[in-house]
Scaffold this motif. Structure first.
Motif, PDB file in Angstrom:
ATOM      1  N   MET A   1       0.834  -1.324  -0.168  1.00 42.05           N
ATOM      2  CA  MET A   1      -0.144  -0.051  -0.011  1.00 42.05           C
ATOM      3  C   MET A   1       0.786   1.312   0.019  1.00 42.05           C
ATOM      4  O   MET A   1       1.887   1.475   0.844  1.00 42.05           O
ATOM      5  CB  MET A   1      -0.865  -0.070   1.240  1.00 42.05           C
ATOM      6  CG  MET A   1      -1.809   1.335   1.343  1.00 42.05           C
ATOM      7  SD  MET A   1      -2.783   1.064   2.702  1.00 42.05           S
ATOM      8  CE  MET A   1      -3.962  -0.358   2.323  1.00 42.05           C
ATOM      9  N   LYS A   4       0.696   4.319   2.993  1.00 38.23           N
ATOM     10  CA  LYS A   4       0.757   3.912   4.488  1.00 38.23           C
ATOM     11  C   LYS A   4       1.193   5.479   5.279  1.00 38.23           C
ATOM     12  O   LYS A   4       1.789   6.263   4.824  1.00 38.23           O
ATOM     13  CB  LYS A   4       2.104   2.965   4.814  1.00 38.23           C
ATOM     14  CG  LYS A   4       1.590   1.745   4.220  1.00 38.23           C
ATOM     15  CD  LYS A   4       2.853   0.680   4.600  1.00 38.23           C
ATOM     16  CE  LYS A   4       2.608  -0.748   3.991  1.00 38.23           C
ATOM     17  NZ  LYS A   4       3.703  -1.455   4.300  1.00 38.23           N
ATOM     18  N   TRP A  28      -1.743  -4.005  11.557  1.00 35.98           N
ATOM     19  CA  TRP A  28      -1.869  -2.857  10.883  1.00 35.98           C
ATOM     20  C   TRP A  28      -0.782  -2.437   9.898  1.00 35.98           C
ATOM     21  O   TRP A  28      -0.704  -1.415   9.421  1.00 35.98           O
ATOM     22  CB  TRP A  28      -2.431  -1.617  11.494  1.00 35.98           C
ATOM     23  CG  TRP A  28      -3.967  -1.863  12.307  1.00 35.98           C
ATOM     24  CD1 TRP A  28      -5.044  -1.419  11.673  1.00 35.98           C
ATOM     25  CD2 TRP A  28      -3.955  -2.731  13.380  1.00 35.98           C
ATOM     26  NE1 TRP A  28      -6.000  -1.791  12.581  1.00 35.98           N
ATOM     27  CE2 TRP A  28      -5.518  -2.553  13.678  1.00 35.98           C
ATOM     28  CE3 TRP A  28      -3.112  -3.178  14.342  1.00 35.98           C
ATOM     29  CZ2 TRP A  28      -6.114  -3.237  14.693  1.00 35.98           C
ATOM     30  CZ3 TRP A  28      -3.826  -3.970  15.544  1.00 35.98           C
ATOM     31  CH2 TRP A  28      -5.205  -3.653  15.593  1.00 35.98           C
ATOM     32  N   ARG A  29       0.073  -3.663   9.668  1.00 36.45           N
ATOM     33  CA  ARG A  29       1.279  -3.209   8.814  1.00 36.45           C
ATOM     34  C   ARG A  29       0.912  -2.593   7.451  1.00 36.45           C
ATOM     35  O   ARG A  29       1.793  -2.169   6.670  1.00 36.45           O
ATOM     36  CB  ARG A  29       2.122  -4.481   8.721  1.00 36.45           C
ATOM     37  CG  ARG A  29       3.628  -4.162   8.153  1.00 36.45           C
ATOM     38  CD  ARG A  29       4.246  -5.471   8.420  1.00 36.45           C
ATOM     39  NE  ARG A  29       4.788  -6.112   9.702  1.00 36.45           N
ATOM     40  CZ  ARG A  29       5.567  -5.716  10.209  1.00 36.45           C
ATOM     41  NH1 ARG A  29       6.565  -4.546   9.768  1.00 36.45           N
ATOM     42  NH2 ARG A  29       5.907  -6.028  11.564  1.00 36.45           N
ATOM     43  N   GLY A  30      -0.146  -3.004   6.902  1.00 37.37           N
ATOM     44  CA  GLY A  30      -0.671  -2.594   5.423  1.00 37.37           C
ATOM     45  C   GLY A  30      -1.092  -1.219   5.613  1.00 37.37           C
ATOM     46  O   GLY A  30      -1.205  -0.511   4.370  1.00 37.37           O
ATOM     47  N   TYR A  31      -1.130  -0.458   6.656  1.00 40.67           N
ATOM     48  CA  TYR A  31      -1.783   0.827   6.896  1.00 40.67           C
ATOM     49  C   TYR A  31      -0.639   1.745   7.432  1.00 40.67           C
ATOM     50  O   TYR A  31      -0.614   3.068   7.032  1.00 40.67           O
ATOM     51  CB  TYR A  31      -2.859   0.996   7.595  1.00 40.67           C
ATOM     52  CG  TYR A  31      -4.082  -0.135   6.865  1.00 40.67           C
ATOM     53  CD1 TYR A  31      -4.751   0.546   5.942  1.00 40.67           C
ATOM     54  CD2 TYR A  31      -4.053  -1.098   7.529  1.00 40.67           C
ATOM     55  CE1 TYR A  31      -5.786  -0.466   5.702  1.00 40.67           C
ATOM     56  CE2 TYR A  31      -5.008  -2.121   7.122  1.00 40.67           C
ATOM     57  CZ  TYR A  31      -5.927  -1.512   6.075  1.00 40.67           C
ATOM     58  OH  TYR A  31      -6.862  -2.372   5.567  1.00 40.67           O
ATOM     59  N   ASP A  33       3.608   2.533   8.525  1.00 38.09           N
ATOM     60  CA  ASP A  33       5.340   2.118   8.485  1.00 38.09           C
ATOM     61  C   ASP A  33       5.943   2.841   9.581  1.00 38.09           C
ATOM     62  O   ASP A  33       5.961   4.328   9.720  1.00 38.09           O
ATOM     63  CB  ASP A  33       5.638   2.723   7.149  1.00 38.09           C
ATOM     64  CG  ASP A  33       7.346   2.143   6.896  1.00 38.09           C
ATOM     65  OD1 ASP A  33       7.830   1.132   7.797  1.00 38.09           O
ATOM     66  OD2 ASP A  33       7.857   2.599   6.131  1.00 38.09           O
ATOM     67  N   LYS A 368      -7.685   2.324   9.199  1.00 37.62           N
ATOM     68  CA  LYS A 368      -8.381   1.973   7.985  1.00 37.62           C
ATOM     69  C   LYS A 368      -9.186   2.893   7.327  1.00 37.62           C
ATOM     70  O   LYS A 368      -9.842   3.540   8.178  1.00 37.62           O
ATOM     71  CB  LYS A 368      -9.265   0.517   8.393  1.00 37.62           C
ATOM     72  CG  LYS A 368      -8.175  -0.759   8.900  1.00 37.62           C
ATOM     73  CD  LYS A 368      -8.875  -1.691   9.117  1.00 37.62           C
ATOM     74  CE  LYS A 368      -7.949  -2.884   9.445  1.00 37.62           C
ATOM     75  NZ  LYS A 368      -9.004  -4.176   9.475  1.00 37.62           N
TER      76      LYS A 368
END
Length: 434
Positions: A1, A4, A28-31, A33, A368
């Motif tokens: 993504m 982030k 929540w690593r996809g959102y 850093d 999210k």
């Protein structure tokens, strides 16, 4: 993504390392850093970075971190009295902020944060995760739906057990200058819940408070648990070696800053109360009776909303010496049942995660995209300010013996406030009659 949030973690104590470090990246690593870690204790920061499983650079001061890492979000998990400086610097750098509760500790510090948020146009979120617990959400829905008519009073009593409660007296929280007292540090959660449940502002507070168990009331004292000659007979002895997480994060790092995680709960210079009661009047004329006790054999709370058409009651056990079901039961009791049950028992199963799933729900809301907020659970700087002010007023009243009005403490927080006190539109219409 690609979009982030690039966040920096400031403060690597227990909460920062777990809730806003390890757990945030795990779920929540996809959102997000993690681009920087800042702490004045370099060894604690290194230990925390390993626990978090990150390779983010470590900084010893916030200004250098902000200039070099350039995060767009800063999460503040330092001692309470330091929040305002870090929050303001982060906002001025162009970052948004999430701060652990309480937002800060004094009127002057509240004003600094609110002014910086307005001036920079950035956002401050306050970590009021209790709002997000499933049981709290259901209570809020019942209140907003007018199930008990217009709320007139609330009974709210919080109990900390001898493990959790005593821990505040081992640490820096035991000093008013650092934490604002537990009327601020701990009760900020409780006052915020009331403000949110009632959709109104606290107006005036009277309170009593005393030190009845810890501090100078203790039978003996030592330099710290590890070195105490009374460890064999002290009910509050804490063996850090029995907790590898706490020992790694605090014991050897204490050689750098002198902060011991196992301070004596009977230190004579402790200046916060351990037994507290307060009465609060709200702008919508709801009256609240509140108490906080820090040395009970149980952990949890009891809350009851008394209304013109009935009562909502909850007894929540978080820890106790007997088995309980993995659910909360809300009692909805009606004064004049017509075609509906006089009593409804509404069972809310406990969700996994901290605060019965509240931590996860809060992180979902913040990180999210597209998560709706129909109950107004996400808390900003004004919510943080009101809960702190309520605690400041309670402590001041307990010491002066006088009623304290919040508008006298900080007139500017109220004079420009145009938000109407709606006292639940559904309730108003339900109680108006034909």
């Amino acid at each position: 993504m690609d979009n982030k949030r690039r966040f920096a973690l400031v403060g690597t104590g227990n909460r920062g390392t777990t809730m806003w470090g390890r757990d945030l990246l795990a779920g929540w690593r996809g959102y997000v850093d993690l681009v920087a870690i800042a702490d004045t204790n370099s060894l604690r920061a290194e230990r925390a970075r390993t626990m978090i499983a990150s390779n983010a650079p470590i900084y010893g001061d916030v200004d250098t971190m902000l200039a070099e890492a350039q995060p767009d979000l800063v999460i503040v998990c330092t001692p309470d009295d330091t929040h305002d400086d870090i929050v303001v610097r982060a906002l001025e750098s162009g970052a948004d902020v999430i701060t652990e509760k309480p937002m800060t500790t004094t009127v002057e510090k509240i004003r600094r944060i609110l002014d910086a948020e307005t001036r920079t146009g950035r956002r401050v979120d306050v970590s009021f995760n209790y709002r997000f617990a499933p049981t709290a959400g259901r209570i809020k829905e019942l209140l907003d739906a007018g199930e008990i008519g217009r709320v007139t009073s609330v009974d709210f009593h919080w109990y900390l057990d001898t493990e959790h409660g005593a821990d505040y007296f081992r640490r820096w929280h035991a000093y008013t200058e650092r934490s604002g007292s537990l009327f601020v540090h701990k009760a900020t959660h409780h006052f915020d819940l009331l403000n949110w449940y009632l959709d109104s502002d606290p107006e005036a507070v009277t309170a009593f408070a005393d030190l009845q168990m810890y501090g100078r009331k203790g039978p003996f004292r030592g330099p710290r648990c590890k070195l105490c000659p009374h460890k064999g007979s002290c009910d509050f002895y804490l063996d850090l070696e029995a907790d590898p997480f706490l020992e790694a994060l605090y014991e050897q790092p204490s050689e750098i800053d002198g902060y011991f995680r196992d301070g004596c709960v009977f230190r004579e210079d402790i200046d916060i109360p351990d037994t507290m009661v307060a009465n609060i009047r709200y702008r919508n004329n709801v009256h609240v009776s509140y108490s906080l006790n820090t040395f009970q054999p149980i952990e949890g709370h009891h809350i009851a909303f008394n209304g013109t058409k009935g009562r909502i009651e909850l007894r929540q056990y978080e820890d106790q010496p007997w088995e309980t079901a993995a659910e909360d039961v809300i009692l909805l009791v009606r004064n004049f049942p017509k075609g509906v049950p006089a009593v409804e028992r509404i069972a809310i199963p406990h969700s996994p995660g901290g605060h019965y799933g509240g931590d996860d729900r809060m992180r979902n809301m913040i990180f999210k995209p597209g998560v709706s907020d129909p109950l107004g659970q996400r808390a900003g700087a004004r919510a943080g300010a009101l809960s702190v002010l309520c605690g400041i007023a309670a402590l001041q009243s307990s010491r002066s013996g006088k009623l304290v009005r919040l508008a006298d403490l900080m007139p500017d927080l109220f004079e420009n406030e145009v938000r109407p006190v709606r006292q639940f539109a559904a309730q108003a219409s339900a109680s108006a009659g034909p």
